[in-house]
Design an enzyme around this catalytic site. Structure first.
Site, mmCIF file in Angstrom:
data_model
loop_
_atom_site.group_PDB
_atom_site.id
_atom_site.type_symbol
_atom_site.label_atom_id
_atom_site.label_comp_id
_atom_site.label_asym_id
_atom_site.label_seq_id
_atom_site.Cartn_x
_atom_site.Cartn_y
_atom_site.Cartn_z
ATOM 1 N N CYS A 1 33.647 38.489 46.150
ATOM 2 C CA CYS A 1 34.362 37.263 46.140
ATOM 3 C C CYS A 1 34.600 36.947 47.468
ATOM 4 O O CYS A 1 35.164 37.802 48.345
ATOM 5 C CB CYS A 1 35.707 37.345 45.302
ATOM 6 S SG CYS A 1 36.773 35.906 45.285
ATOM 7 N N HIS B 1 33.776 33.374 36.708
ATOM 8 C CA HIS B 1 34.367 33.864 38.053
ATOM 9 C C HIS B 1 35.025 32.620 38.848
ATOM 10 O O HIS B 1 36.388 32.823 39.085
ATOM 11 C CB HIS B 1 33.468 34.355 39.021
ATOM 12 C CG HIS B 1 33.906 34.794 40.360
ATOM 13 N ND1 HIS B 1 33.917 36.236 40.690
ATOM 14 C CD2 HIS B 1 34.534 34.207 41.429
ATOM 15 C CE1 HIS B 1 34.692 36.284 41.689
ATOM 16 N NE2 HIS B 1 34.997 34.959 42.515
ATOM 17 N N GLU B 2 34.384 31.655 39.106
ATOM 18 C CA GLU B 2 35.186 30.406 39.662
ATOM 19 C C GLU B 2 36.357 29.834 38.760
ATOM 20 O O GLU B 2 37.250 29.546 39.517
ATOM 21 C CB GLU B 2 33.964 29.369 39.956
ATOM 22 C CG GLU B 2 32.946 29.729 40.936
ATOM 23 C CD GLU B 2 33.319 30.390 42.147
ATOM 24 O OE1 GLU B 2 34.613 30.213 42.721
ATOM 25 O OE2 GLU B 2 32.612 31.320 42.770
ATOM 26 N N HIS C 1 39.725 31.372 39.153
ATOM 27 C CA HIS C 1 40.228 31.090 40.154
ATOM 28 C C HIS C 1 41.287 29.985 39.966
ATOM 29 O O HIS C 1 42.607 30.012 40.616
ATOM 30 C CB HIS C 1 39.571 30.581 41.374
ATOM 31 C CG HIS C 1 38.833 31.836 42.317
ATOM 32 N ND1 HIS C 1 39.678 32.620 42.985
ATOM 33 C CD2 HIS C 1 37.568 32.373 42.374
ATOM 34 C CE1 HIS C 1 38.884 33.423 43.582
ATOM 35 N NE2 HIS C 1 37.316 33.221 43.299
HETATM 36 NI NI NI Z 1 35.881 34.397 43.873
#
Ligand code: NI
Length: 256
Positions: free
Chosen positions: A178, A220-221, A224
């Site tokens: 990341c 993953h995104e 966030h």
């Molecule tokens: Ni990330």
């Protein structure tokens, strides 16, 4: 010899128009020359838009009609933002949904994210990583990512207000990095197949069912946007470490 009227006095004291203008122009030219190198490159605080003004605008900069239009300014937009690192509380916020699509603010945000992601060779980036708590993520590119050269190519995507739904119950472990956790990798379990829905930058609907690496990047995104970083998803922290220790054979990621 009667005393001058007030109006006459003012007229006599005031500089003629062409002198006033020359004074302004001299000052402008001096400032420009100070900031311009031999080959016309502009340094210092003079902004790009003014440097690219046509000659007519340089000679008559007070004419508003000759100033660059807003659409033009957008093409100069290039801003690599600082990527926040783990520990910054802004990465833990829950982002707000976007309510207005296609605005110049939204275009500028996405341009900043693209510039920042490209500069760091990221596979994706979320708005909170540059300090903006809006539900905007981008991922994918037309070229293979130098950080993940053997991974399949994901089409470049702007995804706004996303909803991710797992398809099936299969999970998969794989290594993730990341941009907010630079220099490190961890083994993270993710849904193998997911459906993601959301909107593009102009509000056009997006609805895709994907698997593998593509599904991993999306999860993953989108994490966030909920204030979740991948180490928070890990089940075995013994599988978390520094790139050069975990993968000594791999080329060093200068940008991480
Ligand atoms: Ni990330």
């Amino acid at each position: 010899a009667a005393a001058q009227s007030q109006a006459e006095h003012r007229k006599a004291v005031q500089q003629p128009a062409h002198r006033r203008r020359r004074g302004w122009e001299t000052r402008w030219r001096r400032n420009t020359e100070r900031n311009t190198g031999r080959n016309g490159r502009v340094f210092g605080h003079v902004n790009k838009a003014s440097a690219r003004r046509p000659e007519s605008a340089i000679l008559a900069p007070w004419r508003p009609a000759l100033r660059p239009v807003r659409q033009k300014e957008r093409s100069f937009h290039m801003a690599i933002q600082t990527i926040l690192k783990m520990g910054d509380p802004r990465l833990l916020r829950v982002s707000r949904p976007v309510t207005v699509f296609g605005s110049s603010d939204l275009h500028a945000l996405v341009a900043d994210m693209q510039d920042s992601m490209r500069a760091a060779n990221g596979a994706g980036i979320a708005a909170p990583q540059i300090g903006v708590d809006l539900q905007v993520v981008i991922f994918g590119s037309n070229d293979a990512n130098p950080r993940y050269p053997d991974r399949p190519v994901i089409p470049p995507t702007v995804l706004i207000n996303p909803v991710v739904t797992p398809l099936g119950s299969e999970q998969e472990n794989d290594w993730e990095g990341c941009l907010s956790v630079p220099g490190m990798r961890g083994l993270v379990p993710r849904w193998q197949r997911v459906r993601y829905q959301g909107f593009g930058i102009e509000g056009e609907p997006i609805d895709r069912s994907v698997e593998g690496f593509h599904a991993r990047v999306v999860q993953h995104e989108c994490d966030h946007l909920a204030g979740v970083l991948y180490p928070m998803r890990m089940q075995d922290l013994s599988q978390f470490g520094f790139n050069e220790v975990l993968f000594p054979g791999l080329a060093r990621d200068a940008d991480e």
